[in-house]
Scaffold this motif. Structure first.
Motif, mmCIF file in Angstrom:
data_model
loop_
_atom_site.group_PDB
_atom_site.id
_atom_site.type_symbol
_atom_site.label_atom_id
_atom_site.label_comp_id
_atom_site.label_asym_id
_atom_site.label_seq_id
_atom_site.Cartn_x
_atom_site.Cartn_y
_atom_site.Cartn_z
ATOM 1 N N LEU A 215 19.535 -52.494 17.499
ATOM 2 C CA LEU A 215 18.193 -52.133 17.040
ATOM 3 C C LEU A 215 18.107 -52.075 15.519
ATOM 4 O O LEU A 215 17.059 -52.381 14.936
ATOM 5 C CB LEU A 215 17.783 -50.790 17.644
ATOM 6 N N LYS A 216 19.230 -51.712 14.860
ATOM 7 C CA LYS A 216 19.212 -51.655 13.394
ATOM 8 C C LYS A 216 18.972 -53.043 12.801
ATOM 9 O O LYS A 216 18.293 -53.181 11.774
ATOM 10 C CB LYS A 216 20.521 -51.063 12.870
ATOM 11 N N GLU A 217 19.517 -54.085 13.450
ATOM 12 C CA GLU A 217 19.260 -55.456 13.003
ATOM 13 C C GLU A 217 17.785 -55.820 13.117
ATOM 14 O O GLU A 217 17.317 -56.760 12.476
ATOM 15 C CB GLU A 217 20.094 -56.441 13.821
ATOM 16 N N ARG A 218 17.045 -55.094 13.934
ATOM 17 C CA ARG A 218 15.629 -55.361 14.176
ATOM 18 C C ARG A 218 14.730 -54.319 13.513
ATOM 19 O O ARG A 218 13.555 -54.188 13.870
ATOM 20 C CB ARG A 218 15.384 -55.448 15.684
ATOM 21 N N GLY A 219 15.319 -53.560 12.559
ATOM 22 C CA GLY A 219 14.518 -52.634 11.761
ATOM 23 C C GLY A 219 14.347 -51.260 12.337
ATOM 24 O O GLY A 219 13.519 -50.486 11.843
ATOM 25 N N VAL A 220 15.098 -50.916 13.383
ATOM 26 C CA VAL A 220 14.971 -49.597 14.006
ATOM 27 C C VAL A 220 16.298 -48.860 13.881
ATOM 28 O O VAL A 220 17.329 -49.346 14.353
ATOM 29 C CB VAL A 220 14.576 -49.724 15.496
ATOM 30 N N ASP A 221 16.253 -47.692 13.252
ATOM 31 C CA ASP A 221 17.454 -46.874 13.084
ATOM 32 C C ASP A 221 17.329 -45.645 13.977
ATOM 33 O O ASP A 221 16.524 -44.745 13.706
ATOM 34 C CB ASP A 221 17.611 -46.458 11.621
ATOM 35 N N ILE A 222 18.114 -45.609 15.053
ATOM 36 C CA ILE A 222 18.034 -44.509 16.005
ATOM 37 C C ILE A 222 18.481 -43.197 15.368
ATOM 38 O O ILE A 222 17.893 -42.137 15.617
ATOM 39 C CB ILE A 222 18.892 -44.818 17.253
ATOM 40 N N GLU A 223 19.518 -43.236 14.536
ATOM 41 C CA GLU A 223 20.043 -42.008 13.942
ATOM 42 C C GLU A 223 19.071 -41.403 12.928
ATOM 43 O O GLU A 223 18.886 -40.193 12.877
ATOM 44 C CB GLU A 223 21.398 -42.287 13.296
ATOM 45 N N GLN A 225 15.861 -42.185 12.806
ATOM 46 C CA GLN A 225 14.517 -42.233 13.409
ATOM 47 C C GLN A 225 13.539 -42.974 12.486
ATOM 48 O O GLN A 225 12.452 -42.477 12.164
ATOM 49 C CB GLN A 225 14.018 -40.822 13.733
ATOM 50 N N VAL A 226 13.964 -44.156 12.073
ATOM 51 C CA VAL A 226 13.186 -44.991 11.162
ATOM 52 C C VAL A 226 12.794 -46.276 11.873
ATOM 53 O O VAL A 226 13.612 -46.883 12.567
ATOM 54 C CB VAL A 226 13.991 -45.317 9.883
ATOM 55 N N GLU A 227 11.544 -46.679 11.671
ATOM 56 C CA GLU A 227 11.043 -47.945 12.211
ATOM 57 C C GLU A 227 10.546 -48.799 11.061
ATOM 58 O O GLU A 227 9.643 -48.391 10.326
ATOM 59 C CB GLU A 227 9.910 -47.692 13.199
ATOM 60 N N ALA A 228 11.127 -49.965 10.881
ATOM 61 C CA ALA A 228 10.740 -50.830 9.766
ATOM 62 C C ALA A 228 9.286 -51.261 9.886
ATOM 63 O O ALA A 228 8.589 -51.424 8.889
ATOM 64 C CB ALA A 228 11.648 -52.058 9.724
ATOM 65 N N TYR A 229 8.796 -51.430 11.102
ATOM 66 C CA TYR A 229 7.415 -51.880 11.312
ATOM 67 C C TYR A 229 6.428 -50.903 10.683
ATOM 68 O O TYR A 229 5.560 -51.278 9.911
ATOM 69 C CB TYR A 229 7.130 -52.026 12.809
ATOM 70 N N TYR A 230 6.590 -49.631 11.001
ATOM 71 C CA TYR A 230 5.672 -48.637 10.461
ATOM 72 C C TYR A 230 5.859 -48.430 8.972
ATOM 73 O O TYR A 230 4.919 -48.137 8.233
ATOM 74 C CB TYR A 230 5.819 -47.308 11.201
ATOM 75 N N ASN A 231 7.082 -48.591 8.490
ATOM 76 C CA ASN A 231 7.310 -48.499 7.044
ATOM 77 C C ASN A 231 6.597 -49.625 6.316
ATOM 78 O O ASN A 231 6.016 -49.432 5.251
ATOM 79 C CB ASN A 231 8.814 -48.553 6.740
ATOM 80 N N ASP A 232 6.636 -50.843 6.888
ATOM 81 C CA ASP A 232 5.950 -51.975 6.272
ATOM 82 C C ASP A 232 4.461 -51.753 6.253
ATOM 83 O O ASP A 232 3.759 -52.067 5.278
ATOM 84 C CB ASP A 232 6.269 -53.273 7.042
ATOM 85 N N VAL A 233 3.897 -51.206 7.337
ATOM 86 C CA VAL A 233 2.470 -50.951 7.405
ATOM 87 C C VAL A 233 2.062 -49.908 6.368
ATOM 88 O O VAL A 233 1.057 -50.042 5.670
ATOM 89 C CB VAL A 233 2.074 -50.468 8.821
ATOM 90 N N ALA A 234 2.878 -48.844 6.244
ATOM 91 C CA ALA A 234 2.572 -47.795 5.259
ATOM 92 C C ALA A 234 2.663 -48.339 3.852
ATOM 93 O O ALA A 234 1.845 -47.975 2.992
ATOM 94 C CB ALA A 234 3.534 -46.627 5.452
#
Length: 236
Positions: A215-223, A225-234
């Motif tokens: 999931l980290k390769e796809r922009g999601v960090d479980i540890e 709790q970060v989502e690249a998608y929402y960070n890009d939108v913000a």
């Protein structure tokens, strides 16, 4: 001057006004004819020819037809452009990967635990907390699944599968198409579970893998709790 009594008849009551002598019949006829001719002449000069009226009406109909066709062409072009934008947005959104929910405690990771391979991650949260699909796909399982309890399995377009275990309730059915962010169920402790949590498991080519690096390769960090998608939108 003698004052008239109220009982005395009014000598002026009922008198007629003497009419003025009428004009001659000839004069009246000539005057009427002159006025009528003037009205006819004025009407003839004000009204356009019938052929001009028909031609003007035809030109107006043609112009309206051209305008209507132009409007229809513009609407069709706008609709085609809108459909193209929708397809591009849908294509872009198909690459979105998300966390199943926010505000959890990461209790157990992928790896050996109690002498056995723990094939996923356990995300602790209160019972009844909703969780969502981490990626677009098709629901291949929605129901009881052995030690997973009430579980949902979603197969993604890249062939990978996500298993969501120990649900207290399910929100989808088998065969249903879901998008990233669609609710799948509620967190619980059904099956082999000690405490309320979501067991998230990922399979590639039918084998379980560690969800963290995948999931980290796809922009999601479980540890984190970060989502690249929402960070890009913000950021945008």
């Amino acid at each position: 001057m003698r004052q008239r009594l109220s009982s005395e008849p009014d000598r002026y009551r009922g008198r007629r006004r003497v009419p003025t002598p009428p004009r001659s019949r000839y004069a009246a006829v000539v005057t009427t004819a002159f006025v009528g001719a003037g009205v006819v002449a004025l009407g003839a000069s004000a009204l356009p020819d019938a052929k001009d009226i028909n031609q003007a009406a035809l030109d107006e109909v043609r112009q309206a037809s051209v305008t209507s066709q132009d409007a229809a062409d513009r609407a069709q072009s706008a609709d085609a452009a809108s459909r193209g934008n929708d397809r591009q947005e849908a294509s872009a959104e198909s690459d979105v990967w998300l966390l199943p929910f926010q505000g959890y405690d990461l209790e157990s990771s992928y790896g050996e635990r109690w002498g056995k391979l723990h094939t996923g991650v356990d995300l602790v949260a209160p019972e009844g907390t909703p969780y969502v699909a981490i990626h677009d796909g098709t629901v291949t399982k929605a129901g009881w699944f052995g030690g997973y309890g009430n579980a949902v399995i979603v197969k993604h377009s890249d062939g990978s599968e996500a298993i969501y275990g120990h649900s207290s309730a399910l929100s989808v059915q088998e065969g249903q198409q879901v998008k990233a962010g669609d609710q799948l169920g509620l967190i619980g402790m059904t099956g082999h579970a000690y405490g309320s949590h979501l067991h998230l498991e990922l399979h590639v080519k039918g084998e379980p893998i560690d969800p963290k690096p995948f999931l980290k390769e796809r922009g999601v960090d479980i540890e984190l709790q970060v989502e690249a998608y929402y960070n890009d939108v913000a950021a945008s």
